[in-house]
Motif scaffolding. Structure first.
Motif, PDB file in Angstrom:
ATOM      1  N   THR A   4     -12.582   0.940   3.115  1.00  0.00           N
ATOM      2  CA  THR A   4     -11.769  -0.263   3.026  1.00  0.00           C
ATOM      3  C   THR A   4     -12.541  -1.301   2.230  1.00  0.00           C
ATOM      4  OG1 THR A   4     -10.746   0.186   5.171  1.00  0.00           O
ATOM      5  CG2 THR A   4     -10.650  -2.082   4.368  1.00  0.00           C
ATOM      6  N   LYS A   5     -11.853  -1.921   1.289  1.00  0.00           N
ATOM      7  CA  LYS A   5     -12.452  -3.035   0.547  1.00  0.00           C
ATOM      8  C   LYS A   5     -11.931  -4.315   1.182  1.00  0.00           C
ATOM      9  CE  LYS A   5     -12.798  -0.531  -3.736  1.00  0.00           C
ATOM     10  NZ  LYS A   5     -12.796  -0.560  -5.158  1.00  0.00           N
ATOM     11  N   ASN A  11      -9.225 -19.634   1.750  1.00  0.00           N
ATOM     12  CA  ASN A  11      -7.767 -19.637   1.957  1.00  0.00           C
ATOM     13  C   ASN A  11      -7.226 -18.400   2.650  1.00  0.00           C
ATOM     14  OD1 ASN A  11      -7.510 -22.109   0.622  1.00  0.00           O
ATOM     15  ND2 ASN A  11      -7.403 -21.091  -1.356  1.00  0.00           N
ATOM     16  N   GLY A  12      -7.976 -17.293   2.580  1.00  0.00           N
ATOM     17  CA  GLY A  12      -7.427 -16.088   3.163  1.00  0.00           C
ATOM     18  C   GLY A  12      -8.353 -14.901   3.053  1.00  0.00           C
ATOM     19  N   GLU A  13      -7.875 -13.789   3.605  1.00  0.00           N
ATOM     20  CA  GLU A  13      -8.643 -12.557   3.601  1.00  0.00           C
ATOM     21  C   GLU A  13      -7.723 -11.421   3.178  1.00  0.00           C
ATOM     22  OE1 GLU A  13     -12.118 -10.683   6.372  1.00  0.00           O
ATOM     23  OE2 GLU A  13     -10.579 -11.898   7.338  1.00  0.00           O
ATOM     24  N   GLN A  14      -8.277 -10.501   2.396  1.00  0.00           N
ATOM     25  CA  GLN A  14      -7.493  -9.387   1.875  1.00  0.00           C
ATOM     26  C   GLN A  14      -8.267  -8.090   2.074  1.00  0.00           C
ATOM     27  OE1 GLN A  14      -4.797  -9.445  -1.718  1.00  0.00           O
ATOM     28  NE2 GLN A  14      -6.765  -8.961  -2.599  1.00  0.00           N
ATOM     29  N   TRP A  15      -7.522  -7.044   2.438  1.00  0.00           N
ATOM     30  CA  TRP A  15      -8.087  -5.712   2.605  1.00  0.00           C
ATOM     31  C   TRP A  15      -7.311  -4.751   1.732  1.00  0.00           C
ATOM     32  CZ3 TRP A  15      -6.709  -9.075   6.386  1.00  0.00           C
ATOM     33  CH2 TRP A  15      -7.696  -9.515   7.265  1.00  0.00           C
ATOM     34  N   LEU A  16      -7.974  -3.702   1.288  1.00  0.00           N
ATOM     35  CA  LEU A  16      -7.320  -2.625   0.554  1.00  0.00           C
ATOM     36  C   LEU A  16      -7.905  -1.316   1.060  1.00  0.00           C
ATOM     37  CD1 LEU A  16      -6.466  -2.347  -3.160  1.00  0.00           C
ATOM     38  CD2 LEU A  16      -7.797  -0.530  -2.099  1.00  0.00           C
ATOM     39  N   TRP A  17      -7.056  -0.375   1.420  1.00  0.00           N
ATOM     40  CA  TRP A  17      -7.516   0.945   1.833  1.00  0.00           C
ATOM     41  C   TRP A  17      -6.516   1.986   1.377  1.00  0.00           C
ATOM     42  CZ3 TRP A  17      -5.355  -2.512   5.127  1.00  0.00           C
ATOM     43  CH2 TRP A  17      -4.297  -2.102   5.919  1.00  0.00           C
ATOM     44  N   ARG A  18      -6.936   3.247   1.454  1.00  0.00           N
ATOM     45  CA  ARG A  18      -6.112   4.356   0.980  1.00  0.00           C
ATOM     46  C   ARG A  18      -6.010   5.422   2.067  1.00  0.00           C
ATOM     47  NH1 ARG A  18      -9.223   5.752  -4.354  1.00  0.00           N
ATOM     48  NH2 ARG A  18      -7.670   7.391  -4.536  1.00  0.00           N
ATOM     49  N   PRO A  19      -4.879   5.510   2.763  1.00  0.00           N
ATOM     50  CA  PRO A  19      -4.717   6.542   3.775  1.00  0.00           C
ATOM     51  C   PRO A  19      -4.597   7.946   3.168  1.00  0.00           C
ATOM     52  CG  PRO A  19      -2.740   5.195   3.619  1.00  0.00           C
ATOM     53  CD  PRO A  19      -3.756   4.571   2.722  1.00  0.00           C
ATOM     54  N   ALA A  20      -4.344   8.039   1.876  1.00  0.00           N
ATOM     55  CA  ALA A  20      -4.346   9.281   1.102  1.00  0.00           C
ATOM     56  C   ALA A  20      -4.757   8.882  -0.317  1.00  0.00           C
ATOM     57  CB  ALA A  20      -2.955   9.923   1.106  1.00  0.00           C
ATOM     58  N   HIS A  22      -3.373   9.038  -3.081  1.00  0.00           N
ATOM     59  CA  HIS A  22      -2.283   8.464  -3.878  1.00  0.00           C
ATOM     60  C   HIS A  22      -1.543   7.323  -3.168  1.00  0.00           C
ATOM     61  CE1 HIS A  22      -0.517  11.523  -1.303  1.00  0.00           C
ATOM     62  NE2 HIS A  22       0.639  10.882  -1.415  1.00  0.00           N
ATOM     63  N   VAL A  23      -2.059   6.868  -2.026  1.00  0.00           N
ATOM     64  CA  VAL A  23      -1.400   5.800  -1.264  1.00  0.00           C
ATOM     65  C   VAL A  23      -2.368   4.624  -1.137  1.00  0.00           C
ATOM     66  CG1 VAL A  23      -0.310   5.139   0.915  1.00  0.00           C
ATOM     67  CG2 VAL A  23       0.018   7.452   0.002  1.00  0.00           C
ATOM     68  N   ILE A  24      -1.891   3.450  -1.564  1.00  0.00           N
ATOM     69  CA  ILE A  24      -2.682   2.221  -1.523  1.00  0.00           C
ATOM     70  C   ILE A  24      -2.000   1.256  -0.561  1.00  0.00           C
ATOM     71  CG2 ILE A  24      -3.523   0.240  -2.846  1.00  0.00           C
ATOM     72  CD1 ILE A  24      -3.210   2.057  -5.377  1.00  0.00           C
ATOM     73  N   VAL A  25      -2.769   0.724   0.379  1.00  0.00           N
ATOM     74  CA  VAL A  25      -2.250  -0.292   1.294  1.00  0.00           C
ATOM     75  C   VAL A  25      -3.110  -1.540   1.128  1.00  0.00           C
ATOM     76  CG1 VAL A  25      -1.726  -0.921   3.685  1.00  0.00           C
ATOM     77  CG2 VAL A  25      -1.501   1.469   2.948  1.00  0.00           C
ATOM     78  N   THR A  26      -2.461  -2.669   0.892  1.00  0.00           N
ATOM     79  CA  THR A  26      -3.179  -3.941   0.895  1.00  0.00           C
ATOM     80  C   THR A  26      -2.671  -4.753   2.069  1.00  0.00           C
ATOM     81  OG1 THR A  26      -1.644  -5.253  -0.465  1.00  0.00           O
ATOM     82  CG2 THR A  26      -3.295  -3.938  -1.641  1.00  0.00           C
ATOM     83  N   LYS A  27      -3.540  -5.545   2.649  1.00  0.00           N
ATOM     84  CA  LYS A  27      -3.151  -6.470   3.727  1.00  0.00           C
ATOM     85  C   LYS A  27      -3.747  -7.823   3.375  1.00  0.00           C
ATOM     86  CE  LYS A  27      -3.417  -7.210   8.721  1.00  0.00           C
ATOM     87  NZ  LYS A  27      -2.013  -7.488   8.940  1.00  0.00           N
ATOM     88  N   VAL A  55       1.116   6.686  -7.746  1.00  0.00           N
ATOM     89  CA  VAL A  55       0.732   6.086  -6.472  1.00  0.00           C
ATOM     90  C   VAL A  55       1.910   5.440  -5.752  1.00  0.00           C
ATOM     91  CG1 VAL A  55      -1.653   5.693  -7.209  1.00  0.00           C
ATOM     92  CG2 VAL A  55       0.046   3.891  -7.507  1.00  0.00           C
ATOM     93  N   ASP A  56       1.758   5.345  -4.452  1.00  0.00           N
ATOM     94  CA  ASP A  56       2.679   4.592  -3.600  1.00  0.00           C
ATOM     95  C   ASP A  56       1.878   3.397  -3.103  1.00  0.00           C
ATOM     96  OD1 ASP A  56       5.105   6.405  -3.392  1.00  0.00           O
ATOM     97  OD2 ASP A  56       3.503   7.780  -2.806  1.00  0.00           O
ATOM     98  N   ILE A  57       2.397   2.191  -3.337  1.00  0.00           N
ATOM     99  CA  ILE A  57       1.690   0.965  -2.973  1.00  0.00           C
ATOM    100  C   ILE A  57       2.477   0.241  -1.888  1.00  0.00           C
ATOM    101  CG2 ILE A  57       0.813  -1.257  -3.790  1.00  0.00           C
ATOM    102  CD1 ILE A  57       0.633   0.009  -6.607  1.00  0.00           C
ATOM    103  N   PHE A  58       1.776  -0.141  -0.841  1.00  0.00           N
ATOM    104  CA  PHE A  58       2.369  -0.865   0.279  1.00  0.00           C
ATOM    105  C   PHE A  58       1.583  -2.155   0.481  1.00  0.00           C
ATOM    106  CE2 PHE A  58       3.380   3.563   0.924  1.00  0.00           C
ATOM    107  CZ  PHE A  58       4.699   3.538   1.352  1.00  0.00           C
ATOM    108  N   HIS A  59       2.241  -3.289   0.337  1.00  0.00           N
ATOM    109  CA  HIS A  59       1.607  -4.583   0.583  1.00  0.00           C
ATOM    110  C   HIS A  59       2.015  -5.071   1.975  1.00  0.00           C
ATOM    111  CE1 HIS A  59       0.068  -4.972  -3.424  1.00  0.00           C
ATOM    112  NE2 HIS A  59       1.257  -5.049  -3.988  1.00  0.00           N
ATOM    113  N   ASP A  60       1.044  -5.152   2.867  1.00  0.00           N
ATOM    114  CA  ASP A  60       1.262  -5.676   4.216  1.00  0.00           C
ATOM    115  C   ASP A  60       0.978  -7.175   4.154  1.00  0.00           C
ATOM    116  OD1 ASP A  60       1.093  -6.546   6.830  1.00  0.00           O
ATOM    117  OD2 ASP A  60      -0.083  -4.825   7.534  1.00  0.00           O
ATOM    118  N   TRP A  61       2.017  -7.924   3.903  1.00  0.00           N
ATOM    119  CA  TRP A  61       1.897  -9.372   3.740  1.00  0.00           C
ATOM    120  C   TRP A  61       2.582 -10.128   4.880  1.00  0.00           C
ATOM    121  CZ3 TRP A  61       3.047  -9.894  -2.220  1.00  0.00           C
ATOM    122  CH2 TRP A  61       1.953  -9.362  -2.925  1.00  0.00           C
TER     123      TRP A  61
END
Length: 144
Positions: A4-5, A11-20, A22-27, A55-61
Protein backbone atom coordinates in the motif's frame (compact mmCIF):
# COMPACT_ATOMS: atom_id res chain seq x y z
CA UNK A 1 -0.93 -8.65 -2.85
CA UNK A 2 1.02 -5.45 -3.46
CA UNK A 3 2.21 -2.92 -0.94
CA UNK A 4 0.00 0.00 0.00
CA UNK A 5 1.26 3.46 -0.87
CA UNK A 6 0.25 6.25 1.52
CA UNK A 7 0.51 10.01 1.09
CA UNK A 8 -0.38 12.54 3.79
CA UNK A 9 -0.80 16.32 3.65
CA UNK A 10 -2.37 18.77 6.12
CA UNK A 11 -5.60 18.57 4.06
CA UNK A 12 -5.95 14.83 3.72
CA UNK A 13 -4.58 11.35 3.39
CA UNK A 14 -4.56 9.05 0.38
CA UNK A 15 -3.85 5.34 -0.01
CA UNK A 16 -3.36 3.23 -3.12
CA UNK A 17 -3.25 -0.56 -3.17
CA UNK A 18 -3.78 -3.39 -5.64
CA UNK A 19 -5.88 -6.39 -4.60
CA UNK A 20 -4.83 -7.97 -7.94
CA UNK A 21 -2.17 -6.86 -10.44
CA UNK A 22 -4.84 -5.34 -12.72
CA UNK A 23 -7.00 -3.78 -9.97
CA UNK A 24 -6.17 -0.39 -8.44
CA UNK A 25 -7.99 0.95 -5.38
CA UNK A 26 -7.43 4.46 -4.09
CA UNK A 27 -8.88 5.80 -0.84
CA UNK A 28 -8.91 9.44 0.12
CA UNK A 29 -9.89 11.03 3.42
CA UNK A 30 -10.14 14.79 3.87
CA UNK A 31 -10.33 17.69 1.43
CA UNK A 32 -8.53 17.40 -1.90
CA UNK A 33 -7.88 21.13 -2.32
CA UNK A 34 -4.92 21.14 -4.65
CA UNK A 35 -3.34 18.89 -7.22
CA UNK A 36 -0.43 17.57 -5.11
CA UNK A 37 -2.09 14.34 -3.91
CA UNK A 38 -3.90 13.97 -7.23
CA UNK A 39 -0.54 14.19 -9.01
CA UNK A 40 1.01 11.50 -6.79
CA UNK A 41 -1.95 9.17 -7.33
CA UNK A 42 -1.94 9.71 -11.08
CA UNK A 43 1.80 9.07 -11.30
CA UNK A 44 1.33 5.76 -9.45
CA UNK A 45 -1.61 4.80 -11.69
CA UNK A 46 0.39 5.67 -14.82
CA UNK A 47 3.27 3.49 -13.59
CA UNK A 48 0.89 0.55 -13.02
CA UNK A 49 -0.75 0.99 -16.43
CA UNK A 50 2.68 0.83 -18.06
CA UNK A 51 2.92 -2.81 -16.87
CA UNK A 52 -0.78 -3.81 -16.66
CA UNK A 53 -2.54 -2.61 -19.82
CA UNK A 54 -6.20 -3.35 -18.87
CA UNK A 55 -6.85 -2.10 -15.34
CA UNK A 56 -9.94 -1.68 -13.21
CA UNK A 57 -9.73 1.44 -11.04
CA UNK A 58 -11.86 1.99 -7.94
CA UNK A 59 -11.74 5.32 -6.11
CA UNK A 60 -13.00 5.02 -2.52
CA UNK A 61 -13.84 8.66 -1.92
CA UNK A 62 -16.57 8.12 0.67
CA UNK A 63 -14.54 10.15 3.20
CA UNK A 64 -13.50 12.86 0.75
CA UNK A 65 -14.94 16.19 1.85
CA UNK A 66 -14.01 18.28 -1.19
CA UNK A 67 -12.82 17.54 -4.73
CA UNK A 68 -11.54 20.98 -5.73
CA UNK A 69 -11.12 22.15 -9.32
CA UNK A 70 -7.28 21.94 -9.49
CA UNK A 71 -7.26 18.30 -8.33
CA UNK A 72 -10.22 17.32 -10.52
CA UNK A 73 -8.71 19.02 -13.59
CA UNK A 74 -5.34 17.31 -13.13
CA UNK A 75 -6.86 13.86 -12.62
CA UNK A 76 -9.25 14.24 -15.55
CA UNK A 77 -6.66 15.56 -18.00
CA UNK A 78 -4.16 12.85 -17.04
CA UNK A 79 -6.86 10.13 -17.28
CA UNK A 80 -7.94 11.01 -20.84
CA UNK A 81 -4.86 9.49 -22.56
CA UNK A 82 -5.07 6.46 -20.23
CA UNK A 83 -8.66 5.65 -21.27
CA UNK A 84 -7.68 2.90 -23.77
CA UNK A 85 -5.91 1.05 -20.92
CA UNK A 86 -8.70 1.36 -18.36
CA UNK A 87 -11.24 -1.45 -18.37
CA UNK A 88 -13.48 0.16 -15.71
CA UNK A 89 -13.32 3.27 -13.51
CA UNK A 90 -15.73 3.65 -10.58
CA UNK A 91 -16.11 5.97 -7.59
CA UNK A 92 -17.68 5.47 -4.15
CA UNK A 93 -18.69 8.83 -2.72
CA UNK A 94 -20.41 10.11 0.39
CA UNK A 95 -20.56 13.84 -0.32
CA UNK A 96 -22.77 15.62 -2.85
CA UNK A 97 -19.93 18.11 -3.39
CA UNK A 98 -17.64 15.22 -4.40
CA UNK A 99 -20.37 13.77 -6.64
CA UNK A 100 -20.60 17.12 -8.44
CA UNK A 101 -16.83 17.06 -9.13
CA UNK A 102 -16.97 13.44 -10.31
CA UNK A 103 -19.93 14.30 -12.55
CA UNK A 104 -17.92 17.08 -14.21
CA UNK A 105 -14.99 14.69 -14.80
CA UNK A 106 -17.40 12.04 -16.07
CA UNK A 107 -18.48 14.33 -18.91
CA UNK A 108 -14.91 14.47 -20.26
CA UNK A 109 -14.19 10.79 -19.62
CA UNK A 110 -17.35 9.37 -21.17
CA UNK A 111 -19.05 8.26 -17.96
CA UNK A 112 -17.91 7.23 -14.49
CA UNK A 113 -20.17 4.82 -12.61
CA UNK A 114 -20.69 5.88 -8.99
CA UNK A 115 -21.51 3.96 -5.84
CA UNK A 116 -23.18 5.23 -2.68
CA UNK A 117 -23.13 1.89 -0.82
CA UNK A 118 -19.83 0.53 0.53
CA UNK A 119 -21.04 -3.09 0.36
CA UNK A 120 -21.74 -2.87 -3.38
CA UNK A 121 -18.44 -1.05 -4.00
CA UNK A 122 -16.41 -3.68 -2.12
CA UNK A 123 -18.25 -6.47 -3.92
CA UNK A 124 -17.31 -4.90 -7.29
CA UNK A 125 -13.65 -4.64 -6.19
CA UNK A 126 -13.65 -8.35 -5.22
CA UNK A 127 -15.29 -9.37 -8.51
CA UNK A 128 -12.75 -7.35 -10.52
CA UNK A 129 -9.85 -8.91 -8.58
CA UNK A 130 -11.23 -12.40 -9.26
CA UNK A 131 -11.74 -11.72 -12.99
CA UNK A 132 -9.03 -12.12 -15.61
CA UNK A 133 -7.52 -8.75 -16.65
CA UNK A 134 -9.77 -6.74 -18.96
CA UNK A 135 -12.86 -8.95 -18.52
CA UNK A 136 -14.63 -7.45 -15.48
CA UNK A 137 -17.97 -5.84 -16.32
CA UNK A 138 -19.52 -3.56 -13.77
CA UNK A 139 -23.16 -4.43 -13.09
CA UNK A 140 -24.94 -1.52 -11.51
CA UNK A 141 -27.96 -2.37 -9.30
CA UNK A 142 -30.41 -1.03 -11.91
CA UNK A 143 -28.97 -3.49 -14.50
CA UNK A 144 -29.63 -6.60 -12.44
Amino acid sequence: MHETKTWTTPNGEQWLWRPAPHVIVTKFRGAMYDASLANLAMRAIEDIISTEPRVDIFHDWEDMELYATPARTLMTERAIPLAPYINTLSVLFGSKVVLMGVSLASIKLGGIPTFTQRKEFEQAVRQAAESPPGTFKLKLPMEE
